[in-house]
Design a protein around this motif. Structure first.
Motif, PDB file in Angstrom:
ATOM      1  N   VAL A 250       0.796  -1.208   0.070  1.00  0.00           N
ATOM      2  CA  VAL A 250       0.018   0.031  -0.015  1.00  0.00           C
ATOM      3  C   VAL A 250       0.829   1.155   0.137  1.00  0.00           C
ATOM      4  O   VAL A 250       0.604   2.151  -0.865  1.00  0.00           O
ATOM      5  CB  VAL A 250      -1.076  -0.135   1.311  1.00  0.00           C
ATOM      6  N   ALA A 251       1.910   1.225   0.799  1.00  0.00           N
ATOM      7  CA  ALA A 251       2.899   2.348   0.933  1.00  0.00           C
ATOM      8  C   ALA A 251       3.495   2.706  -0.556  1.00  0.00           C
ATOM      9  O   ALA A 251       3.614   3.920  -1.055  1.00  0.00           O
ATOM     10  CB  ALA A 251       3.788   2.073   1.801  1.00  0.00           C
ATOM     11  N   VAL A 252       3.819   1.574  -1.159  1.00  0.00           N
ATOM     12  CA  VAL A 252       4.679   1.601  -2.397  1.00  0.00           C
ATOM     13  C   VAL A 252       3.332   2.239  -3.636  1.00  0.00           C
ATOM     14  O   VAL A 252       3.786   3.027  -4.307  1.00  0.00           O
ATOM     15  CB  VAL A 252       5.149   0.466  -2.971  1.00  0.00           C
ATOM     16  N   ILE A 253       2.292   1.787  -3.606  1.00  0.00           N
ATOM     17  CA  ILE A 253       1.180   2.360  -4.294  1.00  0.00           C
ATOM     18  C   ILE A 253       0.845   3.820  -3.914  1.00  0.00           C
ATOM     19  O   ILE A 253       1.035   4.615  -5.041  1.00  0.00           O
ATOM     20  CB  ILE A 253       0.014   1.490  -4.124  1.00  0.00           C
ATOM     21  N   VAL A 254       0.998   4.225  -2.755  1.00  0.00           N
ATOM     22  CA  VAL A 254       0.672   5.679  -2.613  1.00  0.00           C
ATOM     23  C   VAL A 254       1.911   6.290  -3.021  1.00  0.00           C
ATOM     24  O   VAL A 254       1.847   7.654  -3.690  1.00  0.00           O
ATOM     25  CB  VAL A 254       0.552   5.684  -0.914  1.00  0.00           C
ATOM     26  N   ASN A 255       3.172   5.853  -2.825  1.00  0.00           N
ATOM     27  CA  ASN A 255       4.238   6.757  -3.366  1.00  0.00           C
ATOM     28  C   ASN A 255       4.070   6.802  -4.788  1.00  0.00           C
ATOM     29  O   ASN A 255       4.593   7.907  -5.554  1.00  0.00           O
ATOM     30  CB  ASN A 255       5.721   5.708  -3.048  1.00  0.00           C
ATOM     31  N   THR A 256       3.705   5.815  -5.702  1.00  0.00           N
ATOM     32  CA  THR A 256       3.718   5.854  -6.883  1.00  0.00           C
ATOM     33  C   THR A 256       2.495   6.819  -7.400  1.00  0.00           C
ATOM     34  O   THR A 256       2.782   7.754  -8.332  1.00  0.00           O
ATOM     35  CB  THR A 256       3.269   4.267  -7.651  1.00  0.00           C
TER      36      THR A 256
ATOM     37  N   ALA B  51       1.666   9.429  -5.857  1.00  0.00           N
ATOM     38  CA  ALA B  51       1.906  10.814  -5.659  1.00  0.00           C
ATOM     39  C   ALA B  51       3.038  11.317  -6.482  1.00  0.00           C
ATOM     40  O   ALA B  51       3.114  12.332  -7.155  1.00  0.00           O
ATOM     41  CB  ALA B  51       2.486  10.928  -4.047  1.00  0.00           C
ATOM     42  N   VAL B  52       4.031  10.392  -7.202  1.00  0.00           N
ATOM     43  CA  VAL B  52       4.973  10.520  -8.267  1.00  0.00           C
ATOM     44  C   VAL B  52       4.079  10.831  -9.431  1.00  0.00           C
ATOM     45  O   VAL B  52       4.576  12.009 -10.144  1.00  0.00           O
ATOM     46  CB  VAL B  52       5.937   9.590  -8.184  1.00  0.00           C
ATOM     47  N   ALA B  53       3.199  10.056  -9.837  1.00  0.00           N
ATOM     48  CA  ALA B  53       2.597  10.373 -11.166  1.00  0.00           C
ATOM     49  C   ALA B  53       1.907  11.747 -11.120  1.00  0.00           C
ATOM     50  O   ALA B  53       1.802  12.139 -12.222  1.00  0.00           O
ATOM     51  CB  ALA B  53       1.692   8.995 -11.320  1.00  0.00           C
ATOM     52  N   ARG B  54       1.120  11.948  -9.889  1.00  0.00           N
ATOM     53  CA  ARG B  54       0.358  13.446  -9.836  1.00  0.00           C
ATOM     54  C   ARG B  54       1.027  14.339  -9.665  1.00  0.00           C
ATOM     55  O   ARG B  54       0.612  15.601  -9.862  1.00  0.00           O
ATOM     56  CB  ARG B  54      -0.793  13.224  -8.850  1.00  0.00           C
ATOM     57  N   GLY B  55       2.636  14.220  -9.494  1.00  0.00           N
ATOM     58  CA  GLY B  55       3.324  15.236  -9.423  1.00  0.00           C
ATOM     59  C   GLY B  55       3.047  15.856  -8.068  1.00  0.00           C
ATOM     60  O   GLY B  55       3.657  17.182  -8.008  1.00  0.00           O
ATOM     61  N   ARG B  56       2.681  15.424  -6.859  1.00  0.00           N
ATOM     62  CA  ARG B  56       2.407  15.865  -5.478  1.00  0.00           C
ATOM     63  C   ARG B  56       3.426  15.051  -4.578  1.00  0.00           C
ATOM     64  O   ARG B  56       3.020  14.883  -3.583  1.00  0.00           O
ATOM     65  CB  ARG B  56       1.021  15.737  -5.344  1.00  0.00           C
ATOM     66  N   TYR B  57       4.605  14.921  -4.908  1.00  0.00           N
ATOM     67  CA  TYR B  57       5.575  13.848  -4.130  1.00  0.00           C
ATOM     68  C   TYR B  57       5.888  14.782  -3.035  1.00  0.00           C
ATOM     69  O   TYR B  57       6.566  16.056  -3.378  1.00  0.00           O
ATOM     70  CB  TYR B  57       6.776  13.513  -5.210  1.00  0.00           C
TER      71      TYR B  57
END
Length: 72
Positions: free
Chosen positions: A20-26, A28-34
């Protein structure tokens, strides 16, 4: 419940938390809100997965060693 079964169950739940944490990270990166904390979100479950995984990996060897059998 047996101690080994508890460790195995904890390892399974940690793997779900890590996924779940990796999915959230991915996402966030895809939306540009990292943000920096998002990257660290997966580190705690990963570290605990390492510890429980090493325990589960060594369990058969420790059992054979405790019983006095060879590991070959």
């Amino acid at each position: 419940m047996n101690w080994n079964k508890w460790i195995r169950q904890i390892h399974r739940w940690l793997s779900i938390a890590f996924t779940v944490a990796v999915i959230v990270n991915t996402v966030a990166v895809a939306r540009g809100r990292y943000a920096g904390w998002v990257g660290f979100l997966a580190l705690l479950p990963l570290a605990l997965l390492l510890l429980t995984g090493l325990y589960l990996f060594m369990l058969p060897y420790a059992t054979k060693w405790r019983n006095g059998q060879s590991t070959n």
